[in-house]
Scaffold this motif. Structure first.
Motif, PDB file in Angstrom:
ATOM      1  N   ALA A  25       0.835  -1.210   0.000  1.00 17.20           N
ATOM      2  CA  ALA A  25       0.000   0.000   0.000  1.00 17.20           C
ATOM      3  C   ALA A  25       0.866   1.255   0.000  1.00 17.20           C
ATOM      4  N   GLU A  26       1.947   1.232   0.759  1.00 19.47           N
ATOM      5  CA  GLU A  26       2.831   2.397   0.817  1.00 19.47           C
ATOM      6  C   GLU A  26       3.515   2.645  -0.523  1.00 19.47           C
ATOM      7  N   LEU A  27       3.775   1.582  -1.257  1.00 22.39           N
ATOM      8  CA  LEU A  27       4.464   1.704  -2.543  1.00 22.39           C
ATOM      9  C   LEU A  27       3.519   1.991  -3.708  1.00 22.39           C
ATOM     10  N   ALA A  28       2.235   1.818  -3.496  1.00 27.33           N
ATOM     11  CA  ALA A  28       1.267   1.943  -4.586  1.00 27.33           C
ATOM     12  C   ALA A  28       1.128   3.390  -5.064  1.00 27.33           C
ATOM     13  N   ASP A  29       0.961   3.542  -6.362  1.00 25.17           N
ATOM     14  CA  ASP A  29       0.637   4.835  -6.963  1.00 25.17           C
ATOM     15  C   ASP A  29      -0.868   5.032  -6.803  1.00 25.17           C
ATOM     16  N   PRO A  30      -1.310   6.061  -6.075  1.00 21.88           N
ATOM     17  CA  PRO A  30      -2.750   6.221  -5.830  1.00 21.88           C
ATOM     18  C   PRO A  30      -3.576   6.424  -7.088  1.00 21.88           C
ATOM     19  N   GLY A  31      -2.949   6.842  -8.170  1.00 21.64           N
ATOM     20  CA  GLY A  31      -3.697   7.083  -9.399  1.00 21.64           C
ATOM     21  C   GLY A  31      -3.821   5.875 -10.298  1.00 21.64           C
ATOM     22  N   VAL A  32      -3.079   4.825 -10.010  1.00 20.38           N
ATOM     23  CA  VAL A  32      -3.130   3.620 -10.836  1.00 20.38           C
ATOM     24  C   VAL A  32      -4.485   2.941 -10.675  1.00 20.38           C
ATOM     25  N   ARG A  33      -5.035   2.449 -11.775  1.00 24.95           N
ATOM     26  CA  ARG A  33      -6.328   1.764 -11.718  1.00 24.95           C
ATOM     27  C   ARG A  33      -6.128   0.275 -11.484  1.00 24.95           C
ATOM     28  N   VAL A  34      -6.920  -0.261 -10.573  1.00 28.01           N
ATOM     29  CA  VAL A  34      -6.836  -1.680 -10.233  1.00 28.01           C
ATOM     30  C   VAL A  34      -8.224  -2.299 -10.328  1.00 28.01           C
ATOM     31  N   SER A  35      -8.243  -3.616 -10.426  1.00 22.87           N
ATOM     32  CA  SER A  35      -9.511  -4.340 -10.586  1.00 22.87           C
ATOM     33  C   SER A  35      -9.729  -5.297  -9.425  1.00 22.87           C
ATOM     34  N   THR A  36     -10.953  -5.316  -8.911  1.00 19.89           N
ATOM     35  CA  THR A  36     -11.344  -6.254  -7.861  1.00 19.89           C
ATOM     36  C   THR A  36     -12.859  -6.405  -7.897  1.00 19.89           C
ATOM     37  N   ARG A  37     -13.344  -7.600  -7.651  1.00 22.56           N
ATOM     38  CA  ARG A  37     -14.786  -7.873  -7.605  1.00 22.56           C
ATOM     39  C   ARG A  37     -15.497  -7.401  -8.885  1.00 22.56           C
ATOM     40  N   ASP A  38     -14.808  -7.543 -10.023  1.00 23.85           N
ATOM     41  CA  ASP A  38     -15.361  -7.141 -11.322  1.00 23.85           C
ATOM     42  C   ASP A  38     -15.626  -5.642 -11.406  1.00 23.85           C
TER      43      ASP A  38
END
Length: 217
Positions: A112-125
């Motif tokens: 979470a600390e390394l994640a780019d907050p603007g990157v789009r991710v997918s979960t639960r469709d």
């Protein structure tokens, strides 16, 4: 993003401080012991890790608030809930549950600390930005922190800022504010059906009472 880390760190620290006998106490999740709840947190941490490395190319379909669906009050018949209970019992020694949560939970925290907050991710469709996804989990961690301490009054409470942010999110989900006389903790417990309001609180809730409980899934 910072509040995700603070709320998650506080929850993991609370679990780490538990005594062995605490794992056999009931939690605030109906039908679950504390050990079952901790097992669920391990699964949640795995979900965070999986989601943060599951990129999406399409536009977001949800945000930190709309990530949550309102679901039916759990009956205990859900297969995943039943699996969680069996898996928790299989650990046997509470120290193993603590170790696994610390191991996977620390990794989820670092991701979470390394994640780019603007990157789009997918979960639960669904598609969210990583920032919105992690913000949604502040509510998850805070509610489960309250579940953890429901029958353990000596265990430290969630951070005040986590309670405040989670209340604000729940009010957006409800489409109405809780009475100002409600503490953040009361608003979260009553709003999600974890506590029955007193007669006076029921009156204060007014029309909002008809929307409760908000069971999130």
């Amino acid at each position: 993003m910072d509040l995700f880390s603070r709320s998650w760190t506080a929850l993991r620290a609370a679990v780490a401080a538990l005594r062995d006998q605490d794992f056999e106490r009931p939690s605030g999740c109906t039908g679950w012991l504390v050990r079952d709840l901790v097992c669920h947190l391990i699964i949640d941490a795995q979900d965070v890790l999986i989601t943060l490395v599951t990129p999406a190319e399409t536009e977001p379909t949800r945000d930190a608030v709309t990530y949550w669906d309102i679901v039916e009050v759990p009956t205990g018949d859900d297969p995943l809930d039943a699996l969680t209970v069996r898996l928790a019992a299989a650990y046997g020694d509470p120290a193993l549950l603590k170790f696994h949560l610390d191991d996977v939970g620390s990794a989820a925290g670092r991701a979470a600390e390394l994640a780019d907050p603007g990157v789009r991710v997918s979960t639960r469709d669904q598609v969210l930005t990583a920032g919105d996804y992690l913000s949604a989990y502040v509510l998850e961690w805070t509610l489960h922190h309250l579940d953890l301490i429901a029958h353990l009054p000596d265990v430290v409470e969630p951070p005040a800022e986590s309670l405040s942010r989670s209340r604000a999110m729940l009010e957006k989900i409800a489409g109405a504010a809780f009475p100002a006389s409600f503490s953040d903790q009361e608003a979260l417990l009553i709003g999600t059906g974890r506590r029955v309001p007193t007669d006076a609180q029921q009156t204060e809730l007014g029309e909002l009472a008809g929307k409760l409980p908000l069971v999130l899934g």
